[in-house]
Enzyme design. Structure first.
Site, mmCIF file in Angstrom:
data_model
loop_
_atom_site.group_PDB
_atom_site.id
_atom_site.type_symbol
_atom_site.label_atom_id
_atom_site.label_comp_id
_atom_site.label_asym_id
_atom_site.label_seq_id
_atom_site.Cartn_x
_atom_site.Cartn_y
_atom_site.Cartn_z
ATOM 1 N N THR A 13 0.770 -1.214 0.000
ATOM 2 C CA THR A 13 0.000 0.000 0.000
ATOM 3 C C THR A 13 0.811 1.278 0.000
ATOM 4 O OG1 THR A 13 -2.237 0.454 0.647
ATOM 5 C CG2 THR A 13 -0.615 0.840 2.314
ATOM 6 N N LYS A 45 -8.589 1.906 2.085
ATOM 7 C CA LYS A 45 -7.665 2.080 3.208
ATOM 8 C C LYS A 45 -7.659 3.513 3.728
ATOM 9 C CE LYS A 45 -5.002 -0.900 0.545
ATOM 10 N NZ LYS A 45 -3.745 -1.137 -0.108
ATOM 11 N N GLY A 61 -5.987 7.165 7.195
ATOM 12 C CA GLY A 61 -5.534 6.186 6.223
ATOM 13 C C GLY A 61 -4.604 5.229 6.927
ATOM 14 N N SER A 140 4.582 0.864 1.579
ATOM 15 C CA SER A 140 5.728 0.463 0.771
ATOM 16 C C SER A 140 6.028 1.465 -0.337
ATOM 17 C CB SER A 140 5.519 -0.927 0.185
ATOM 18 O OG SER A 140 4.352 -0.954 -0.594
ATOM 19 N N CYS A 175 6.097 1.476 -7.475
ATOM 20 C CA CYS A 175 5.981 0.457 -6.428
ATOM 21 C C CYS A 175 5.036 -0.662 -6.874
ATOM 22 C CB CYS A 175 5.462 1.081 -5.135
ATOM 23 S SG CYS A 175 5.214 -0.114 -3.797
ATOM 24 N N THR A 178 1.606 -1.183 -5.034
ATOM 25 C CA THR A 178 0.682 -0.048 -5.054
ATOM 26 C C THR A 178 -0.018 -0.028 -6.407
ATOM 27 O OG1 THR A 178 2.148 1.219 -3.599
ATOM 28 C CG2 THR A 178 0.539 2.472 -4.857
#
Length: 189
Positions: A13, A45, A61, A140, A175, A178
């Protein structure tokens, strides 16, 4: 931002908060990963908390374990109800409990919390951090989103939501944990 060393065995995430022009925007991607497998692409989230009728609305979040984050968000709502209008105090109380409580200290998550004025990152190490430069990010992909958002803050004509959406797009391009399926909530302004 979380490191893989801090929470071995899971990734995931990107959550980004941008404060500009009296408004705070919190954006989060929708990917849930287990190892190198995408389990879900549409998770939410980023959430609005409603901590009772006397308290200010809060947006939070989370990155990390979803069940752990929900436990923490419930605790935060209770702290906000007990301390209406005092988000900083509620966050500090939560961080203190999180660090010292035998059950809570095993929870693996991080939170970004805002009431539209204050903006905090809360960690299980007992930290309640107020970010510099009006940008905070966890997860991340947090470092990528943070760098992108900080660079975009100086661009004339970009508001908080535009910065958050563009920075999240950049993070999702870099990422692998993500995705571009965003949940965006704004508060204040």
């Amino acid at each position: 931002p979380m490191s893989d060393d801090a929470f071995p065995g899971w990734h995931g995430t990107t959550i980004l908060a941008v404060r500009k022009g009296g408004r705070v925007v919190v954006a989060g991607d929708g990917q849930v990963s287990l190892g190198n497998t995408v389990i879900k692409g549409t998770a939410r989230k980023v959430r609005r908390l409603s901590p009772g009728k006397d308290a200010h609305e809060v947006v939070a979040g989370f990155a990390g374990s979803t069940a752990d984050a929900f436990t923490l968000l419930e605790r935060l709502e209770a702290k906000l109800e007990a301390n209406p209008g005092q988000m900083a105090r509620a966050c500090v109380d939560l961080a203190k409990d999180w660090r010292t409580d035998k059950y809570l200290r095993n929870l693996e998550a991080m939170l970004i919390v805002t009431d539209g004025t204050d903006l905090f990152v809360i960690t299980g190490a007992g930290d309640v951090l107020e970010p510099e430069h009006d940008v905070a990010a966890i997860g991340s992909g947090g470092n990528y989103a943070l760098a992108a958002a900080r660079g975009l803050m100086a661009v004339d004509g970009m508001d908080a939501e535009q910065i958050a959406r563009r920075a999240m797009a950049i993070a999702s391009d870099i990422c692998v944990y993500t995705n571009g399926n965003l949940t965006v909530e704004s508060i204040g302004g």
